[in-house]
Design a protein around this motif. Structure first.
Motif, PDB file in Angstrom:
ATOM      1  N   LEU A   1       0.740  -1.269  -0.079  1.00 20.63           N
ATOM      2  CA  LEU A   1       0.070   0.099   0.024  1.00 20.63           C
ATOM      3  C   LEU A   1       0.881   1.403   0.043  1.00 20.63           C
ATOM      4  N   GLN A   2       1.907   0.995   0.655  1.00 24.12           N
ATOM      5  CA  GLN A   2       2.918   2.205   0.688  1.00 24.12           C
ATOM      6  C   GLN A   2       3.491   2.474  -0.596  1.00 24.12           C
ATOM      7  N   GLY A   3       3.450   1.544  -1.378  1.00 26.94           N
ATOM      8  CA  GLY A   3       4.325   1.571  -2.811  1.00 26.94           C
ATOM      9  C   GLY A   3       3.440   2.160  -3.543  1.00 26.94           C
ATOM     10  N   GLU A   4       1.886   2.149  -3.531  1.00 25.09           N
ATOM     11  CA  GLU A   4       0.867   2.536  -4.239  1.00 25.09           C
ATOM     12  C   GLU A   4       0.838   4.127  -3.727  1.00 25.09           C
ATOM     13  N   LEU A   5       0.971   4.318  -2.547  1.00 26.35           N
ATOM     14  CA  LEU A   5       0.808   5.666  -2.018  1.00 26.35           C
ATOM     15  C   LEU A   5       2.001   6.706  -2.980  1.00 26.35           C
ATOM     16  N   VAL A   6       3.143   5.983  -2.998  1.00 23.99           N
ATOM     17  CA  VAL A   6       4.324   6.602  -3.763  1.00 23.99           C
ATOM     18  C   VAL A   6       3.791   7.001  -4.980  1.00 23.99           C
ATOM     19  N   LYS A   7       3.163   5.979  -5.849  1.00 25.93           N
ATOM     20  CA  LYS A   7       2.651   6.394  -7.287  1.00 25.93           C
ATOM     21  C   LYS A   7       1.461   7.448  -7.198  1.00 25.93           C
ATOM     22  N   LEU A   8       0.650   7.449  -6.114  1.00 29.53           N
ATOM     23  CA  LEU A   8      -0.447   8.369  -5.971  1.00 29.53           C
ATOM     24  C   LEU A   8       0.125   9.767  -5.889  1.00 29.53           C
ATOM     25  N   GLN A   9       1.281   9.784  -5.199  1.00 27.30           N
ATOM     26  CA  GLN A   9       2.067  11.126  -4.829  1.00 27.30           C
ATOM     27  C   GLN A   9       2.463  11.702  -6.148  1.00 27.30           C
ATOM     28  N   SER A  10       3.049  10.860  -7.141  1.00 27.96           N
ATOM     29  CA  SER A  10       3.728  11.142  -8.396  1.00 27.96           C
ATOM     30  C   SER A  10       2.430  11.532  -9.065  1.00 27.96           C
ATOM     31  N   TRP A  11       1.097  11.160  -9.191  1.00 30.00           N
ATOM     32  CA  TRP A  11       0.249  11.409  -9.915  1.00 30.00           C
ATOM     33  C   TRP A  11      -0.220  12.900  -9.613  1.00 30.00           C
ATOM     34  N   VAL A  12      -0.519  13.026  -8.278  1.00 29.57           N
ATOM     35  CA  VAL A  12      -0.823  14.247  -7.626  1.00 29.57           C
ATOM     36  C   VAL A  12       0.162  15.596  -8.097  1.00 29.57           C
ATOM     37  N   GLN A  13       1.317  14.945  -8.164  1.00 31.03           N
ATOM     38  CA  GLN A  13       2.133  16.202  -8.710  1.00 31.03           C
ATOM     39  C   GLN A  13       2.007  16.251 -10.215  1.00 31.03           C
ATOM     40  N   HIS A  14       1.930  15.136 -10.912  1.00 30.12           N
ATOM     41  CA  HIS A  14       1.894  15.288 -12.349  1.00 30.12           C
ATOM     42  C   HIS A  14       0.847  16.008 -12.864  1.00 30.12           C
ATOM     43  N   GLN A  15      -0.560  15.810 -11.998  1.00 25.16           N
ATOM     44  CA  GLN A  15      -1.693  16.383 -12.634  1.00 25.16           C
ATOM     45  C   GLN A  15      -1.935  17.706 -11.697  1.00 25.16           C
ATOM     46  N   LYS A  16      -1.087  18.249 -10.905  1.00 30.35           N
ATOM     47  CA  LYS A  16      -1.393  19.371  -9.982  1.00 30.35           C
ATOM     48  C   LYS A  16      -2.431  19.336  -9.222  1.00 30.35           C
ATOM     49  N   LEU A  17      -2.926  18.158  -8.659  1.00 29.00           N
ATOM     50  CA  LEU A  17      -4.225  18.075  -8.062  1.00 29.00           C
ATOM     51  C   LEU A  17      -3.838  18.499  -6.519  1.00 29.00           C
ATOM     52  N   LYS A  18      -5.022  18.921  -6.058  1.00 32.78           N
ATOM     53  CA  LYS A  18      -4.953  19.594  -4.446  1.00 32.78           C
ATOM     54  C   LYS A  18      -5.903  18.396  -3.677  1.00 32.78           C
ATOM     55  N   VAL A  19      -5.137  17.882  -2.847  1.00 32.05           N
ATOM     56  CA  VAL A  19      -5.827  16.626  -1.834  1.00 32.05           C
ATOM     57  C   VAL A  19      -5.821  17.149  -0.366  1.00 32.05           C
TER      58      VAL A  19
ATOM     59  N   VAL B   1       5.594  17.097  -0.626  1.00 32.57           N
ATOM     60  CA  VAL B   1       4.295  17.020  -1.366  1.00 32.57           C
ATOM     61  C   VAL B   1       3.040  16.786  -0.518  1.00 32.57           C
ATOM     62  N   CYS B   2       3.597  15.803   0.577  1.00 32.26           N
ATOM     63  CA  CYS B   2       2.585  15.282   1.460  1.00 32.26           C
ATOM     64  C   CYS B   2       2.779  15.882   2.988  1.00 32.26           C
ATOM     65  N   ARG B   3       2.120  16.773   3.318  1.00 34.36           N
ATOM     66  CA  ARG B   3       2.391  17.403   4.898  1.00 34.36           C
ATOM     67  C   ARG B   3       1.212  17.015   5.605  1.00 34.36           C
ATOM     68  N   VAL B   4       1.591  17.243   6.828  1.00 37.00           N
ATOM     69  CA  VAL B   4       0.609  17.113   8.020  1.00 37.00           C
ATOM     70  C   VAL B   4       0.383  18.424   8.659  1.00 37.00           C
TER      71      VAL B   4
ATOM     72  N   ILE C   1      -0.620  17.199  -1.057  1.00 36.04           N
ATOM     73  CA  ILE C   1      -1.675  16.482  -0.459  1.00 36.04           C
ATOM     74  C   ILE C   1      -1.228  17.289   1.123  1.00 36.04           C
ATOM     75  N   VAL C   2      -2.488  17.485   1.902  1.00 37.21           N
ATOM     76  CA  VAL C   2      -2.401  17.948   3.097  1.00 37.21           C
ATOM     77  C   VAL C   2      -3.302  16.998   4.051  1.00 37.21           C
ATOM     78  N   LEU C   3      -2.785  16.378   5.129  1.00 39.61           N
ATOM     79  CA  LEU C   3      -3.367  15.614   6.086  1.00 39.61           C
ATOM     80  C   LEU C   3      -3.754  16.537   7.140  1.00 39.61           C
ATOM     81  N   PHE C   4      -4.841  16.673   7.556  1.00 37.86           N
ATOM     82  CA  PHE C   4      -5.289  17.378   8.832  1.00 37.86           C
ATOM     83  C   PHE C   4      -5.432  16.513   9.984  1.00 37.86           C
ATOM     84  N   ASP C   5      -4.626  16.433  10.826  1.00 42.41           N
ATOM     85  CA  ASP C   5      -4.802  15.787  12.187  1.00 42.41           C
ATOM     86  C   ASP C   5      -5.409  16.451  13.112  1.00 42.41           C
ATOM     87  N   ARG C   6      -6.892  16.304  12.962  1.00 42.64           N
ATOM     88  CA  ARG C   6      -7.896  17.058  13.740  1.00 42.64           C
ATOM     89  C   ARG C   6      -8.150  18.471  12.709  1.00 42.64           C
TER      90      ARG C   6
END
Length: 289
Positions: free
Chosen positions: A46-64, A91-94, A123-128
């Motif tokens: 799953l972490q390997g898939e998250l790395v692929k997702l990260q690349s896709w988010v960067q490539h497509q300039k997505l906001k997550v 790319v992915c911050r908390v 990608i932004v992860l909101f811890d609360r």
């Protein structure tokens, strides 16, 4: 791969240490609900898939934006740690905001959260999150019922506005039982490495379990919208909760593997006239291990 395994094993050793405390202080033996080899295999996949997702988010300039909510000790931090473990922090911050300052208390309620929202390719992860108003602030009396009512009127429109602007918004609620929270709090009291996690607010949450339950029910009912629905994670079993949440998160964002040009290291350039200057022995960290 061995380094990755060792890193994860360090985290799992901490779980084992907590299990030993559970046996010693609570008279309770945790059940092994998922085979450790299966857990590691799936987590790394799953972490390997998250790395692929990260690349896709960067490539497509997505906001997550991913929101993690739940009772104290529900395991949000453990899931966030596994999500970010292999990802680029640029790319992915908390976002884990402290209590609002005096100035922030006079702002528009959502203002201090807006500054943490992602730009394209982030990608932004909101811890609360802004849902503090519907939970801890309401239960502990840090806001009025009028302010809570205004929050419930505003938050659906605020989130719809985010989604219309192109933000992918995903919301998780981590659910644990009364007895499980009591057990986890007991472990924090006994564990010198975890005591810092137990704040006076956490202690109060035990006494106000039913108030938090009512607040949670009202929050889910009034903020579960089509554009940004809630997803409930059964979190009594920490390992299963981590795998289930990450697997679900990956399903929420259609992605493909981004092709990358192969990396070729250039030849090392040597200059005959270069001589490395000696470093004083006093500057080295002592090798104690």
């Amino acid at each position: 791969m061995l380094d990755s395994f060792d890193e994860e094993l360090e985290l799992e050793i901490d779980d084992d240490r907590l299990d030993a405390l559970t046996n010693e202080f609570a008279g309770h033996t945790p059940e092994e609900t998922i085979d450790r080899r299966v857990y590691f295999k799936e987590l790394f996949r799953l972490q390997g898939e998250l790395v692929k997702l990260q690349s896709w988010v960067q490539h497509q300039k997505l906001k997550v934006v991913v929101i993690f909510e739940g009772r104290d000790s529900a395991g949000k931090g453990g899931v966030i740690k596994r999500i970010t473990q292999r990802l680029n922090p640029r790319v992915c911050r908390v976002a884990a905001l402290p209590a609002p300052s005096e100035r922030e208390r006079t702002q528009w309620y959502f203002q201090r959260y807006v500054s943490h929202l992602p730009a394209g390719g982030e990608i932004v992860l909101f811890d609360r999150s802004w849902y503090n108003r519907a939970g801890v602030e309401r239960v502990m009396g840090f806001c009025s019922e009028d302010e809570v009512e205004e929050f419930f009127r505003s938050v659906p429109e605020f989130e719809r506005m985010l989604v219309r602007s192109g933000t992918i918004l995903i919301k998780y609620w981590f659910s644990i039982t009364d007895s499980e929270q009591n057990l986890r709090f007991t472990m924090r009291i006994k564990d010198p490495l975890k005591q810092w996690k137990l704040s006076p607010m956490d202690v109060q949450s035990r006494a106000r379990w039913e108030q938090y339950t009512k607040a949670k029910e009202a929050m889910l009912e009034r903020t579960h919208i089509t554009e940004a629905p809630w997803h409930v994670v059964e979190a009594v079993d920490k390992k299963k909760a981590r795998l289930n949440c990450i697997a679900h998160l990956l399903e929420q964002i259609p992605y493909n593997e981004v092709p990358h040009d192969p990396v070729v290291l250039p030849p090392r350039i040597h200059h005959p006239d270069y001589h490395r200057a000696p470093i004083p022995a006093a500057m080295y960290v002592p090798e104690r291990y």
